[in-house]
Design an enzyme around this catalytic site. Structure first.
Site, PDB file in Angstrom:
ATOM      1  NE  ARG A 106     -15.091  63.021   5.369  1.00 11.18           N
ATOM      2  CZ  ARG A 106     -14.212  62.865   6.359  1.00 11.18           C
ATOM      3  NH1 ARG A 106     -12.937  63.113   6.151  1.00 11.18           N
ATOM      4  NH2 ARG A 106     -14.594  62.458   7.541  1.00 11.18           N
ATOM      5  CG  HIS A 133     -18.123  64.487  10.995  1.00  8.20           C
ATOM      6  ND1 HIS A 133     -18.493  63.416  10.204  1.00  8.20           N
ATOM      7  CD2 HIS A 133     -16.817  64.258  11.327  1.00  8.20           C
ATOM      8  CE1 HIS A 133     -17.475  62.588  10.079  1.00  8.20           C
ATOM      9  NE2 HIS A 133     -16.452  63.074  10.748  1.00  8.20           N
ATOM     10  CD  GLN A 136     -15.806  61.487  15.101  1.00  7.14           C
ATOM     11  OE1 GLN A 136     -15.219  61.147  14.099  1.00  7.14           O
ATOM     12  NE2 GLN A 136     -15.527  60.975  16.299  1.00  7.14           N
ATOM     13  CG  ASP A 229     -12.404  69.153  14.962  1.00  8.53           C
ATOM     14  OD1 ASP A 229     -11.486  68.406  14.553  1.00  8.53           O
ATOM     15  OD2 ASP A 229     -13.302  69.592  14.206  1.00  8.53           O
ATOM     16  CB  CYS A 270     -13.569  63.951  15.632  1.00  4.40           C
ATOM     17  SG  CYS A 270     -12.838  65.507  15.093  1.00  4.40           S
ATOM     18  NE  ARG A 322     -16.956  58.197  12.797  1.00  5.02           N
ATOM     19  CZ  ARG A 322     -16.463  58.854  11.737  1.00  5.02           C
ATOM     20  NH1 ARG A 322     -15.249  59.355  11.762  1.00  5.02           N
ATOM     21  NH2 ARG A 322     -17.201  59.065  10.652  1.00  5.02           N
TER      22      ARG A 322
END
Ligand code: CP
Ligand code: NVA
Length: 339
Positions: A106, A133, A136, A229, A270, A322
């Site tokens: 990340r 991402h 996700q 988001d 998310c 996840r």
């Protein structure tokens, strides 16, 4: 289907069949976990988890997932390793690739994730960069499948900052898997033209479609999924708050928007999310900008508290998924033997 040795930097590198395979595997692992059936298929292996930015879900999903699969996991946080400071990404990749069987990254630059994948010699999984991402999106697709019974032909509205990592990655995932993706955002926050064109091509092949609109009402009318988001992403400077609030204030997901969506529409995010003053940043934004932008005066930004707490909201199912989807990615891509 053999994905052994593959990295996941972006879903653009995966086919619809490969994504469906990962979702099926995740569903199977979820069932085993729920039934308490051991699935330590990767015993004796270890993963390195590199984080240049903070995380709750991604870190915990990789760690808990690694333990469930019988592996060890080492977390390297934003400080505390040599990476990028005293040691290049290329060297870090070759060092960690000798010690670990898979690497999660990340960070800021997506090009760093690409470099790791090129030099590590083991699978590298993108746990969020400035552009993408992908893990996700796998959790999101599984969640849609569970709630709507399908992913193909689903009408999906992404509302908010459509050119951030989530906007880009959801557009890619929808294009590959045959969903009808609508970015509902001011023009300056639409994804870059070349990526939109690429996704339109992919959507033609999958039976999906890609639409950009600034019109909040038209964009969310009759959709099956409303997704949003945060308005300001990890790593963006404080100075972007005022212009971003000005641009996105009218795109807050509220009950009126959910009522305009399809009758059985679900709300997705998310996470983490700002929907009250019980976070440091939420409280600060409410105090600093609440008078100028009344919608944020209670710390509610991209979504109202009423919507995120409603029956339509599936955000905690997404969060749980996840771990199941990340386990599927690790299990499918990690080599069973090393040279
Ligand atoms: N959704 C997500 O990636 O959350 P974290 O930042 O907590 O990992
Ligand atoms: N766009 C957000 C996603 C967080 C999971 C960010 O990059 O901070």
């Amino acid at each position: 289907m053999n994905l052994e040795g593959r990295s996941l930097v972006t879903l653009l590198d995966f086919t619809k069949q490969e994504i469906e395979h990962l979702l099926d595997l995740a569903a199977r692992l979820k069932k085993m976990k729920r039934e308490g059936k051991p699935h330590r298929y990767l015993e004796g292996k270890n993963v390195a988890l590199l984080f240049q930015k903070d995380s709750t879900r991604t870190r915990c999903a990789f760690e808990a997932g690694a333990y469930d699969l019988g592996m060890g996991a080492t977390y390297l946080g934003p400080s505390g390793s040599q990476m990028g400071k005293k040691e290049s990404i290329k060297d870090t990749a070759r060092v960690l690739g000798r010690m670990y069987d898979g690497i999660q990254f990340r960070g800021f630059a997506n090009s760093d994730c690409e470099l790791l994948a090129e030099y590590a010699g083991v699978p590298v999984w993108n746990g969020l960069t400035d552009r993408f991402h992908p893990t996700q999106v796998l959790a999101d697709l599984l969640t849609i499948k569970e709630h709507l019974g399908r992913i193909e032909d689903v009408k999906f509205a992404y509302v908010g900052d459509a050119r951030n990592n989530m906007g880009n990655s959801l557009m890619i995932g929808c294009a590959i898997c045959g969903l009808h993706f609508r970015a509902v955002a001011p023009k300056e926050l639409w994804p870059e033209e070349s990526l939109v064109e690429k996704c339109k091509e992919l959507a033609e092949g999958s039976g999906g479609s890609i639409t950009m609109t600034e019109d909040r009402e038209e964009g969310t009318h009759g959709v099956d999924v409303v997704y949003t988001d945060v308005w300001v992403s990890l790593g963006e400077p404080k100075e972007v708050w005022r212009p971003r609030l000005a641009a996105l204030n009218d795109y807050q997901v509220d009950t009126e928007m959910m009522d305009n969506a399809g009758e059985n529409a679900i709300f997705m995010h998310c996470l983490p999310s700002f929907h009250g003053v019980d976070t440091e940043i939420g409280a600060e934004i409410a105090k600093t900008f609440g008078h100028e932008f009344p919608r944020v005066k209670n710390g509610e930004m991209e979504v109202t508290d009423e919507v995120i707490e409603s029956e339509k909201s599936k955000v905690f199912d997404e969060a749980e998924n996840r771990v199941h989807t990340i386990k599927a990615v690790m299990l499918a891509t990690m080599s069973k033997t090393r040279d």
